[in-house]
Design an enzyme around this catalytic site. Structure first.
Site, PDB file in Angstrom:
ATOM      1  N   SER A   1     -32.450  31.656 -51.862  1.00  0.00           N
ATOM      2  CA  SER A   1     -32.548  31.351 -50.428  1.00  0.00           C
ATOM      3  C   SER A   1     -32.202  29.886 -50.181  1.00  0.00           C
ATOM      4  O   SER A   1     -31.089  29.466 -50.473  1.00  0.00           O
ATOM      5  CB  SER A   1     -33.952  31.699 -49.919  1.00  0.00           C
ATOM      6  OG  SER A   1     -34.036  31.539 -48.520  1.00  0.00           O
ATOM      7  N   THR A   2     -33.148  29.082 -49.699  1.00  0.00           N
ATOM      8  CA  THR A   2     -32.867  27.686 -49.386  1.00  0.00           C
ATOM      9  C   THR A   2     -32.382  26.940 -50.622  1.00  0.00           C
ATOM     10  O   THR A   2     -33.046  26.935 -51.655  1.00  0.00           O
ATOM     11  CB  THR A   2     -34.130  26.989 -48.847  1.00  0.00           C
ATOM     12  OG1 THR A   2     -34.669  27.782 -47.792  1.00  0.00           O
ATOM     13  CG2 THR A   2     -33.821  25.603 -48.341  1.00  0.00           C
TER      14      THR A   2
ATOM     15  N   HIS B   1     -30.162  34.611 -48.799  1.00  0.00           N
ATOM     16  CA  HIS B   1     -30.651  34.691 -47.419  1.00  0.00           C
ATOM     17  C   HIS B   1     -29.727  33.913 -46.492  1.00  0.00           C
ATOM     18  O   HIS B   1     -29.659  32.681 -46.555  1.00  0.00           O
ATOM     19  CB  HIS B   1     -32.062  34.114 -47.309  1.00  0.00           C
ATOM     20  CG  HIS B   1     -33.099  34.925 -48.017  1.00  0.00           C
ATOM     21  ND1 HIS B   1     -34.321  34.423 -48.378  1.00  0.00           N
ATOM     22  CD2 HIS B   1     -33.101  36.222 -48.427  1.00  0.00           C
ATOM     23  CE1 HIS B   1     -35.033  35.361 -48.975  1.00  0.00           C
ATOM     24  NE2 HIS B   1     -34.312  36.464 -49.025  1.00  0.00           N
TER      25      HIS B   1
ATOM     26  N   MET C   1     -37.522  29.407 -50.262  1.00  0.00           N
ATOM     27  CA  MET C   1     -38.869  29.491 -49.703  1.00  0.00           C
ATOM     28  C   MET C   1     -39.386  30.920 -49.809  1.00  0.00           C
ATOM     29  O   MET C   1     -38.608  31.874 -49.793  1.00  0.00           O
ATOM     30  CB  MET C   1     -38.865  29.086 -48.228  1.00  0.00           C
ATOM     31  CG  MET C   1     -38.685  27.602 -47.983  1.00  0.00           C
ATOM     32  SD  MET C   1     -38.922  27.177 -46.237  1.00  0.00           S
ATOM     33  CE  MET C   1     -37.412  27.808 -45.528  1.00  0.00           C
TER      34      MET C   1
ATOM     35  N   ASP D   1     -39.860  36.421 -51.694  1.00  0.00           N
ATOM     36  CA  ASP D   1     -38.930  37.543 -51.810  1.00  0.00           C
ATOM     37  C   ASP D   1     -38.410  37.630 -53.243  1.00  0.00           C
ATOM     38  O   ASP D   1     -37.952  36.641 -53.805  1.00  0.00           O
ATOM     39  CB  ASP D   1     -37.759  37.351 -50.835  1.00  0.00           C
ATOM     40  CG  ASP D   1     -36.912  38.603 -50.678  1.00  0.00           C
ATOM     41  OD1 ASP D   1     -37.400  39.702 -50.999  1.00  0.00           O
ATOM     42  OD2 ASP D   1     -35.759  38.476 -50.221  1.00  0.00           O
TER      43      ASP D   1
END
Length: 363
Positions: A182-183, A209, A303, A306
Site C-alpha cells: 500500500s503506502t 492499493h 498502512m 490488509d
C-alpha cells in the site's frame, strides 16, 4: 500534550488552497503554517517554514509538483502527499511523483479545481496525518537500472521463522508469487520487480492499493524498467510465468482455476473489503484455493492490516512461504507488522533483499 505538526498547502488555485486549509481547521494534530502557489514558491517555503508535511498539486505553472518534489527531496526531505486529477497524463505524473519520494496521493473528484473536494476531505486528512509519521529516510528515490539483474545472495535474512514440520517444499511443483502493498508500495515494487530475471518460473500477482485510473500508469512505468513483463491485469487472461499482473484500481481481483489453467478474474461489482478495493486479502484468499500450487506470499510497506487474514488462509490450505518487509525499510510499517504478528512469516527481509528471497524459493 503532543505538539501540532506543521502543514504547507501547495496549489496554484487560491480557491483550492483555501478549501484544503479549511479541512484542517480544528484538527488537533495538524496546523496549516502556510500556502504556496507553485513549485518554486513551495521550495522556498519548505526551507523557510520547515513543515512536517506538504500537500502538493500535480499540475502548476512555473514549476509543477513533480519537479518541486524532486528538489524538496534533494534539499530538505519532507513527507509530501500529492493531489492529482484522474486524467491519464496526471496519473502518469502522479506515479512518477511517488517514484521520486512522495508518500502518497489523493485523487481529486472532479479535475484540477474540484468544487466538490469535500468528498475526499476525510481521506486527505487521514493521509496527511499518516505522512507525518513516516520514515523520511525511506522516501529516497530508488535507482532505476537500465538492465535489471537479480541481486547477489544476501548474507542473512533479517529474521527467520521455522516452518511447520508437516510442510514440504518441492522444487518441481508449480509456484505462484503473490504480493500485497500500500503506502510506499510503488517504490517498493520498483525495487523488487526490476531485480527479477526475465526467465523467472512463476507468475506474479499483485495488489497495490490505488484508486481507478492509476494502476495502468504504474504498470507501464514498471514494465519499462523491468526485464519481466508488468501489466495491469485483464479479466480472463491466463497466468504466465515471467509476467507480473497488477490489480486494476477500484476493482477486486482474484485467481480462478479453469481446467488446468489459472486465470485472472476482475470483479467490478464486489464491495471494498477492509476499506480496500482491490484488497490483498481477497486476492490471497482466492490463491489459497489453488491447492496444486506452492505459494510465495510477500507483504510490503503500507498502512493497516490488509493481507494478514489472507496469509493465514494461504498457510492453512497449502505449501506457502511468507516474506515480509523489514521495518527498517518500510515507509509505513503497518501491513508487514500485522502479518508478522500472525507468527506465520518465514523471512523478514530488507527491501533490497526481497527479490533474492523470492528467487531462493523458486530455485
Amino acid at each position: 500534550m503532543t505538539s501540532m505538526k506543521k502543514l504547507l498547502v501547495v496549489d496554484d488555485s487560491a480557491f483550492m488552497r483555501k478549501l484544503i486549509t479549511e479541512f484542517f481547521k480544528g484538527n488537533n494534530e495538524i496546523e496549516v503554517v502556510g500556502t504556496a502557489r507553485n513549485g518554486l514558491d513551495a521550495i522556498d517555503k519548505v526551507k523557510r517554514l520547515q513543515p512536517d508535511v506538504v500537500t502538493m498539486d500535480v499540475e502548476m505553472p512555473e514549476m509543477n509538483g513533480v519537479e518541486a518534489l524532486k528538489k524538496i527531496m534533494q534539499d530538505t526531505p519532507t513527507p509530501v502527499v500529492m493531489l492529482s486529477s484522474t486524467t491519464t497524463s496526471d496519473a502518469t505524473i502522479t506515479v512518477e511523483a511517488i517514484s521520486n519520494g512522495a508518500v502518497d496521493f489523493v485523487a481529486k473528484p472532479s479535475g484540477t479545481i474540484s468544487l466538490d473536494l469535500d468528498k475526499i476531505k476525510n481521506q486527505l486528512v487521514e493521509k496527511v496525518v499518516a505522512a507525518t509519521k513516516v520514515s523520511v529516510t525511506n522516501l529516497k528515490q530508488i535507482s532505476k537500472p537500465t538492465i535489471p539483474v537479480a541481486k547477489p545472495d544476501s548474507p542473512e535474512p533479517v529474521k527467520t521463522v521455522v516452518q511447520p514440520k508437516n510442510e514440504s517444499w518441492q522444487k518441481f511443483k508449480k509456484k505462484i508469487v503473490v504480493i500485497g502493498t500500500s503506502t510506499g508500495g510503488p517504490r517498493a515494487l520498483q525495487e523488487v520487480l526490476t531485480t527479477l530475471p526475465k526467465n523467472i518460473n512463476a507468475p506474479i500477482v499483485i495488489v497495490q492499493h490505488m484508486p481507478a485510473g492509476f494502476t495502468n500508469s504504474l504498470a507501464k512505468r514498471l514494465d519499462q524498467l523491468s526485464e519481466i513483463t508488468v501489466k495491469e491485469a485483464e479479466n480472463g487472461e491466463i497466468l504466465q510465468p515471467g509476467v507480473a499482473y497488477i490489480a486494476p484500481g477500484g476493482n477486486q481481483m482474484t485467481v480462478r482455476k479453469i481446467g488446468m489453467t489459472k486465470t485472472i478474474y476482475i470483479d467490478k461489482t464486489s464491495p471494498a473489503v477492509g476499506g480496500h478495493k482491490p484488497a490483498v486479502d481477497v486476492l490471497f484468499n482466492s490463491v489459497a484455493e489453488m491447492t496444486d500450487l506452492d505459494r510465495i506470499a510477500v507483504i510490503m510497506t503500507g498502512m493497516g492490516a490488509d493481507g494478514a487474514k489472507g496469509v493465514r488462509e494461504l498457510k492453512r490450505t497449502g505449501n506457502t512461504r511468507v516474506i515480509s518487509e523489514d521495518e527498517s525499510t518500510c515507509v509505513v510499517y503497518g501491513m508487514p507488522k500485522s502479518v508478522e504478528k500472525t507468527g506465520l512469516v518465514d523471512r523478514v527481509e530488507k527491501l533490497e533483499n526481497i527479490s533474492t528471497a523470492i528467487l531462493g524459493y523458486l530455485e
